[in-house]
Write a protein that holds these residues in place. Structure first.
Motif, PDB file in Angstrom:
ATOM      1  N   ARG A   1       8.346  -9.077 -12.920  1.00  0.00           N
ATOM      2  CA  ARG A   1       6.894  -9.004 -12.779  1.00  0.00           C
ATOM      3  C   ARG A   1       6.320  -7.831 -13.584  1.00  0.00           C
ATOM      4  O   ARG A   1       5.221  -7.915 -14.128  1.00  0.00           O
TER       5      ARG A   1
ATOM      6  N   ARG B   1     -12.148  -9.517  -6.621  1.00  0.00           N
ATOM      7  CA  ARG B   1     -10.970  -8.778  -7.076  1.00  0.00           C
ATOM      8  C   ARG B   1     -10.511  -9.290  -8.437  1.00  0.00           C
ATOM      9  O   ARG B   1     -10.105  -8.522  -9.304  1.00  0.00           O
TER      10      ARG B   1
ATOM     11  N   LYS C   1      -0.059  -6.392 -12.164  1.00  0.00           N
ATOM     12  CA  LYS C   1      -0.171  -5.213 -11.300  1.00  0.00           C
ATOM     13  C   LYS C   1      -0.625  -4.055 -12.186  1.00  0.00           C
ATOM     14  O   LYS C   1       0.164  -3.205 -12.586  1.00  0.00           O
TER      15      LYS C   1
ATOM     16  N   TYR D   1      -6.876  -1.941  -9.017  1.00  0.00           N
ATOM     17  CA  TYR D   1      -6.988  -1.099  -7.825  1.00  0.00           C
ATOM     18  C   TYR D   1      -8.287  -0.293  -7.872  1.00  0.00           C
ATOM     19  O   TYR D   1      -8.991  -0.170  -6.874  1.00  0.00           O
TER      20      TYR D   1
ATOM     21  N   GLU E   1      -6.684 -13.134  -1.500  1.00  0.00           N
ATOM     22  CA  GLU E   1      -5.741 -12.121  -1.033  1.00  0.00           C
ATOM     23  C   GLU E   1      -6.462 -11.231  -0.030  1.00  0.00           C
ATOM     24  O   GLU E   1      -7.666 -11.373   0.189  1.00  0.00           O
TER      25      GLU E   1
ATOM     26  N   THR F   1      -4.668  -5.341  -1.059  1.00  0.00           N
ATOM     27  CA  THR F   1      -3.624  -5.449  -2.070  1.00  0.00           C
ATOM     28  C   THR F   1      -2.410  -6.160  -1.483  1.00  0.00           C
ATOM     29  O   THR F   1      -1.270  -5.803  -1.751  1.00  0.00           O
TER      30      THR F   1
ATOM     31  N   LEU G   1      -1.871 -12.327  -7.112  1.00  0.00           N
ATOM     32  CA  LEU G   1      -0.622 -11.699  -7.495  1.00  0.00           C
ATOM     33  C   LEU G   1       0.541 -12.397  -6.795  1.00  0.00           C
ATOM     34  O   LEU G   1       0.477 -12.690  -5.609  1.00  0.00           O
TER      35      LEU G   1
ATOM     36  N   GLY H   1       3.326 -12.239  -4.959  1.00  0.00           N
ATOM     37  CA  GLY H   1       4.012 -11.263  -4.120  1.00  0.00           C
ATOM     38  C   GLY H   1       5.447 -11.667  -3.826  1.00  0.00           C
ATOM     39  O   GLY H   1       5.723 -12.834  -3.559  1.00  0.00           O
ATOM     40  N   ILE H   2       6.317 -10.688  -3.864  1.00  0.00           N
ATOM     41  CA  ILE H   2       7.728 -10.931  -3.545  1.00  0.00           C
ATOM     42  C   ILE H   2       7.885 -11.051  -2.030  1.00  0.00           C
ATOM     43  O   ILE H   2       8.678 -11.852  -1.538  1.00  0.00           O
ATOM     44  N   THR H   3       7.092 -10.294  -1.282  1.00  0.00           N
ATOM     45  CA  THR H   3       7.083 -10.440   0.179  1.00  0.00           C
ATOM     46  C   THR H   3       6.599 -11.843   0.537  1.00  0.00           C
ATOM     47  O   THR H   3       7.183 -12.511   1.394  1.00  0.00           O
TER      48      THR H   3
ATOM     49  N   GLY I   1       2.949  -7.711   2.077  1.00  0.00           N
ATOM     50  CA  GLY I   1       3.223  -6.965   0.853  1.00  0.00           C
ATOM     51  C   GLY I   1       4.298  -5.926   1.117  1.00  0.00           C
ATOM     52  O   GLY I   1       4.597  -5.633   2.284  1.00  0.00           O
ATOM     53  N   THR I   2       4.844  -5.385   0.049  1.00  0.00           N
ATOM     54  CA  THR I   2       5.940  -4.426   0.182  1.00  0.00           C
ATOM     55  C   THR I   2       5.564  -3.239   1.068  1.00  0.00           C
ATOM     56  O   THR I   2       6.339  -2.812   1.907  1.00  0.00           O
TER      57      THR I   2
END
Ligand SMILES: *Cc1c(COP(=O)(O)O)cnc(C)c1O
Length: 355
Positions: A97, A186, A196, A201, A232, A235, A256, A258-260, A301-302
């Motif tokens: 990513r 966003r 990212k 942000y 989303e 973040t 985005l 997300g890996i989570t 999210g992480t």
């Protein structure tokens, strides 16, 4: 992991500062480990990466990234598992990513030996900083910025890639109240929502501040064109439980990846829940909370893993969600993910990466 082919120039600290870490009392993002990684890309050539004592870096006032925002990052975590080993969770996904973000921002891509090898070397040196404890981890922050000293608008020729690491504990104390945002956006189609990048942000701070002034902790973003579909939350990616089914918006250029998010979808399917990736309409969710068919809304999210919301604000009205219990899907998924990371259950997906 196999040893990496690439050499790292390593300058170790004389004395570790690890005694500054109090695992009972971690303030996110405020304390950094003994070492950091610095790698420069000069005109397309990656130089020998260096591991240095953590500290200030000097910059020139004409540093390109400060002016035009070529700046990207990743957020990932290392854990201490039940066997006292240090592990990372799906780091190759963060690596992939990162380079997707780099391409979108017209930046150099980072070689795998520097990104993955750098994480490995740093964790070997600073492993003592990975805290014990159920909600504790070591947050890993790879990032890269344009390092040309030049004020013209064009992609930089030079980039600096760095990794810093910071102990992390629990994120939110209370389930947050979130506001459905229908004015600000966003991300828009064709934009940079899937990257990212630092600017995403920066752009989210003002709408979030307004929401906070109205008593909300966080925002639920809607699509830029119609403001009728969820994208989303803050973040994080967002999930809904409706009639016992887990629902989340499909990823797109405005969401985005997300890996989570992906991990929770897999864990939910493993546990026999039905998972649907589809458009999620604001109206359906708000009506569903009122009628009782929507029982959970949570961010993923992480940083937070899973963050269940207590209420959702829409057009000046708050829609309260039922209290979270041990049987809530968000709790089951959060525990499922934590158990894999902590080595309490078998890692059937091959997600855990031992350092
Ligand atoms: C980082 C991030 C997420 C979460 O991604 P993870 O890989 O799960 O940490 C979601 N949305 C946005 C906008 C993000 O920047």
């Amino acid at each position: 992991m196999e040893t990496t082919a690439i050499d790292f120039k390593i300058q170790q600290v004389e004395k570790s500062r690890v005694e500054q870490l109090d695992p009972q009392n971690i303030v996110f993002g405020s304390l950094f480990t003994d070492h950091m990684l610095v790698a420069d890309c000069i005109n397309g050539e990656w130089q020998t990466p260096e591991i240095l004592p953590y500290g200030d870096i000097a910059y020139n006032p004409a540093l390109a990234s400060l002016h035009y925002g070529q700046s990207i990052f990743e957020g990932m975590k290392a854990f201490r598992n039940v066997n006292d080993e240090v592990v990372m969770f799906r780091p190759e996904e963060n690596y992939k990513r990162f380079n997707i973000s780099a391409e979108r921002m017209c930046m150099a891509t980072v070689p795998e030996e520097i990104f993955m090898g750098g994480l490995q070397k740093l964790l070997e040196l600073d492993g003592a900083w990975v805290p014990d404890g159920e909600d504790n981890s070591l947050y890993l922050r790879p990032f890269m910025f344009a390092s040309d000293v030049y004020l013209g608008v064009r992609p930089s020729f030079n980039y600096r890639f760095m990794i810093i690491m910071s102990p992390a504990g629990k994120y939110y104390a209370e389930p947050p109240k979130v506001k459905i945002e229908t004015e600000f956006i966003r991300a828009a189609e064709g934009g940079v929502g899937y990257a990212k990048c630092a600017g995403n942000y920066a752009a989210s701070l003002y709408p979030a501040k307004l929401a906070q002034e109205q008593g909300y902790t966080q925002l639920l973003w809607t699509d830029a064109k119609t403001h009728t579909k969820f994208e989303e939350s803050g973040t994080m990616n967002v999930f809904f439980v409706k009639d016992g089914k887990l629902i989340t918006p499909k990823t797109s250029t405005t969401i985005l990846k997300g890996i989570t998010r992906d991990s929770l979808i897999n864990i939910a399917r493993d546990k026999g829940y039905e998972v649907v990736e589809q458009d999620v309409y604001v109206k359906d969710i708000v009506d569903g909370i009122s009628s009782g068919s929507v029982t959970e809304v949570f961010g993923a999210g992480t940083a937070v893993v899973v963050s269940p919301f207590s209420a959702i604000g829409f057009e000046g009205k708050d829609y309260e969600l039922p209290a979270i219990t041990d049987k809530s899907i968000s709790t089951v998924l959060k525990n499922g993910l934590n158990d894999i990371r902590k080595g309490k259950v078998a890692d059937t997906h091959g997600w855990v990466y031992k350092v």
